[in-house]
Write an enzyme that holds these catalytic residues in place. Sequence first.
Site, mmCIF file in Angstrom:
data_model
loop_
_atom_site.group_PDB
_atom_site.id
_atom_site.type_symbol
_atom_site.label_atom_id
_atom_site.label_comp_id
_atom_site.label_asym_id
_atom_site.label_seq_id
_atom_site.Cartn_x
_atom_site.Cartn_y
_atom_site.Cartn_z
ATOM 1 N N ALA C 235 40.890 41.383 33.556
ATOM 2 C CA ALA C 235 40.144 41.292 34.808
ATOM 3 C C ALA C 235 39.323 40.008 34.890
ATOM 4 O O ALA C 235 39.261 39.222 33.947
ATOM 5 C CB ALA C 235 39.240 42.512 34.932
ATOM 6 N N HIS C 236 38.648 39.836 36.008
ATOM 7 C CA HIS C 236 37.908 38.590 36.234
ATOM 8 C C HIS C 236 36.764 38.408 35.240
ATOM 9 O O HIS C 236 36.093 39.337 34.862
ATOM 10 C CB HIS C 236 37.400 38.470 37.666
ATOM 11 C CG HIS C 236 36.631 39.611 38.210
ATOM 12 N ND1 HIS C 236 36.200 39.641 39.513
ATOM 13 C CD2 HIS C 236 36.219 40.772 37.653
ATOM 14 C CE1 HIS C 236 35.556 40.763 39.716
ATOM 15 N NE2 HIS C 236 35.548 41.461 38.627
ATOM 16 N N ASN C 237 36.618 37.138 34.828
ATOM 17 C CA ASN C 237 35.511 36.714 33.977
ATOM 18 C C ASN C 237 35.557 37.247 32.555
ATOM 19 O O ASN C 237 34.595 37.101 31.805
ATOM 20 C CB ASN C 237 34.159 37.035 34.635
ATOM 21 C CG ASN C 237 34.028 36.324 35.971
ATOM 22 O OD1 ASN C 237 34.110 36.939 37.033
ATOM 23 N ND2 ASN C 237 33.906 35.028 35.921
#
EC number: 2.3.1.191
Lengths: 343, 343, 343
Positions: C235-237
Amino acid sequence: MFRLDELVAHLGGELVGDPAVAVRRVATLDQAGEGDLAFLANRKYAARLADCRASAVIVAPEARELTALPRIVTADPYVYFARVAQLFNPPAAVPAGVHATAAVEADLPASASVGAGASVEAGARIGEDVVIGPGCHIGRGVTIGAGSRLHANVTVYHGCVIGARCILHAGAVIGADGFGFARDRDGSWIKIPQVGRVVIGDDVEVGANTTIDRGALDDTVIGNGVKLDNQIQIAHNVRIGEKTAVAGCVGIAGSTVIGARCMIGGQAGIIGHLSIADDVVVSAGTLVTKSIHRAGVYTANLPVQPHPEWVKNFAHLRHLDSLVDRIRALEQGLDKADPTESD
Amino acid sequence: MFRLDELVAHLGGELVGDPAVAVRRVATLDQAGEGDLAFLANRKYAARLADCRASAVIVAPEARELTALPRIVTADPYVYFARVAQLFNPPAAVPAGVHATAAVEADLPASASVGAGASVEAGARIGEDVVIGPGCHIGRGVTIGAGSRLHANVTVYHGCVIGARCILHAGAVIGADGFGFARDRDGSWIKIPQVGRVVIGDDVEVGANTTIDRGALDDTVIGNGVKLDNQIQIAHNVRIGEKTAVAGCVGIAGSTVIGARCMIGGQAGIIGHLSIADDVVVSAGTLVTKSIHRAGVYTANLPVQPHPEWVKNFAHLRHLDSLVDRIRALEQGLDKADPTESD
Amino acid sequence: MFRLDELVAHLGGELVGDPAVAVRRVATLDQAGEGDLAFLANRKYAARLADCRASAVIVAPEARELTALPRIVTADPYVYFARVAQLFNPPAAVPAGVHATAAVEADLPASASVGAGASVEAGARIGEDVVIGPGCHIGRGVTIGAGSRLHANVTVYHGCVIGARCILHAGAVIGADGFGFARDRDGSWIKIPQVGRVVIGDDVEVGANTTIDRGALDDTVIGNGVKLDNQIQIAHNVRIGEKTAVAGCVGIAGSTVIGARCMIGGQAGIIGHLSIADDVVVSAGTLVTKSIHRAGVYTANLPVQPHPEWVKNFAHLRHLDSLVDRIRALEQGLDKADPTESD
């Protein structure tokens, strides 16, 4: 539109009632209307026969007299329904030939079809009536048996083999490298070339975005009649026996061998280097960490609970061992009147 | 670059401080600098306001006096932040028109865009401003509503319907066959043609490599405003209510009906033929095996432990039933002074 | 075909026996024959050396005298085997140049290759010897380092960075939007633009249909030498440290930071905003819901059981808390002779 006597001529079964009744769709008992052929596959829905508005029904011998509707009597109404549905809904015809935007380096039979933007590399052997969908990529030396159909954006890596009459859904990837690395002293991973293939039998269905890795030295093998749902991951050197069905999101790790006619539930996982016998059923969400040597149903999943109850109950899982110690201490306390008892 | 008074004119909220202050980025309280608009969405970070170097901040009414910075006061600073971020970062414009390497058999509005190597089959109805990314395949008779955007390599099978303003990320597959087979006496699987569609509402986002299968007889239905993360599998005839959000790697089995405004955590699974009420939250990794009739949070996952403790504690899970027998025996032992008690 | 002295000249190790012996394949001890180079990586298979028909073997110093076959003695036979296998099986050469059906808007080095139906948008910076497979899409301003290879139908969104010598398998999606929304009062989700990138280091392998989302404000970062299997969702980050290996079907939620040299087992999950130390091993199927601060092996999965036993045992999981109450009551019962004891 088929008359009941035409259906029986094609598919067998005993016809009771007017042979000239015509049907054009299959439907459930509840939703069937004029022109529909309904089916009673599960005895517990027998009461619905009374109100059924279908033009005809498919029933098992024991339900033969439960309705006055025109009917086809057959040992397995659900299988019969499936066959009728196939007759009513043949796969959409795809025109033979290579789309102007496709890139084909292999010889193809005239009956094959290659969609827009697809590519077929040199040395691929493509059977009669094969359909290669738009955006597919077929690598060097791939074999695809007669009548197989690849939907859009499927990738088949070099050298893999797909049998006859298979269906591969969009986004499936056959033959990517298995996850094989040797770990060097500094923690670096040295790639082990994956030189095996994927060999898929006849009548196999592969779901959308399912991935099957090529073998490391030997092949990854999918038996005849295997059905794989979407988003499944099958690692290198796995072997799956004939007619096994695997539901969505399952992961099967490297070198595991699964028997014939197994059913693996959704989101189940099977770790590597195991052996699973024929006719094993694995429940949804179950992680199999040991080989299974006997047919049967196997389960390891958790009962869902309202969150506060889960918090209360599951906190104890971290302390099960000390709970067992407390029970043992209690047993010894009760038994301490008996000096012959020891732990 | 927006002035604060321009933002308030667009998005509402009360402006406190110099209306001519200009901002060009959104940033967190910690990282914001000159030209940035920060936001305080969670009361527990209020102390960070003191050191914040942003040019302005978004705050809730109760934090109105916690800073001397120019500020926008609004009921929900996080929602306001999202809207400002949209203003600052509009989706990249994609030039209208059909790429020379695309294959389009349908009529398209002049405002639509079809990328390199994409294909659109006959009878597709494509709305204004629709963007079909490179390598996408749009089957016969598909409908896509105005303003929807499909990123690269998306596949939409024939007959499916996608609403307006949807975003489909790369590799998503809409409308592959559901996993429907009848099992014959020898264990062979007879394919049941999947003749339903997938019908997706407006303002739906579908993550990368997510798959949504077409219905068997009826449709699979995704409500307006539903947000689906990556790698999700949604089986045939599932229905998902409006504004429900589903995190990555979730699997939802066939015919399950999920209510509105639910939140399903990552890697959760929901087995088939269940009904989940509105406003249900399912925790990450939870397998739902029974219908849920009331709003609330539901959980079934395990506390992670260092491996040796896990070995010690979880071995007892195989023997829970006999542990309970031992507790019962102990209770009877204690109670045996009371002859009126029975098991 | 390599002589043993050539191998040792390339890869080091000590040669014992005839240096002119030639080998052309690697194989297991069991399956090796004339012309094969086998290896003994695990002491427990040492007995197999006796019957081994390989032309030569790779052994560790402690196994040096266990065979009379020509042999290469090296500290880590498995790593040596991997390096020999790479020598024997170099990646298939792909001719440089842009396929006639590809759409390339960026400048490319002459040594790069772009396959059929692929597209490369303006501003992409492509290194020497990069191979972009058929059907791939490379967005605006993407950077791909020298020697990296993307198999078919990979999508890389705008602005993402891929290091040198990476391998991305078919269907991988790099840089789709993270799952970021603010929830409005009526339950609607307001999209938060995802303006970070994905930045992938050197020597990274990404499996088939794996997805790595771009960051919301900052980047998602995959360190040098990381190996990702198929069907993984990142997922993001998220940030993953160097040389960490992640097996198939793993999900890692937003903003979690994973250390270097970790090994994450298949179908494991890690929820968001956690921190995992260096050298952590997470077992297959384990959901990590808390940060892990020390190296070690961590586990949370269930023992699979025959279904009837599972039903019997696991029903008690809903009542663990009351079981503990019963144990406590028993303990108090035993202790009631002692009035100084309290709960």
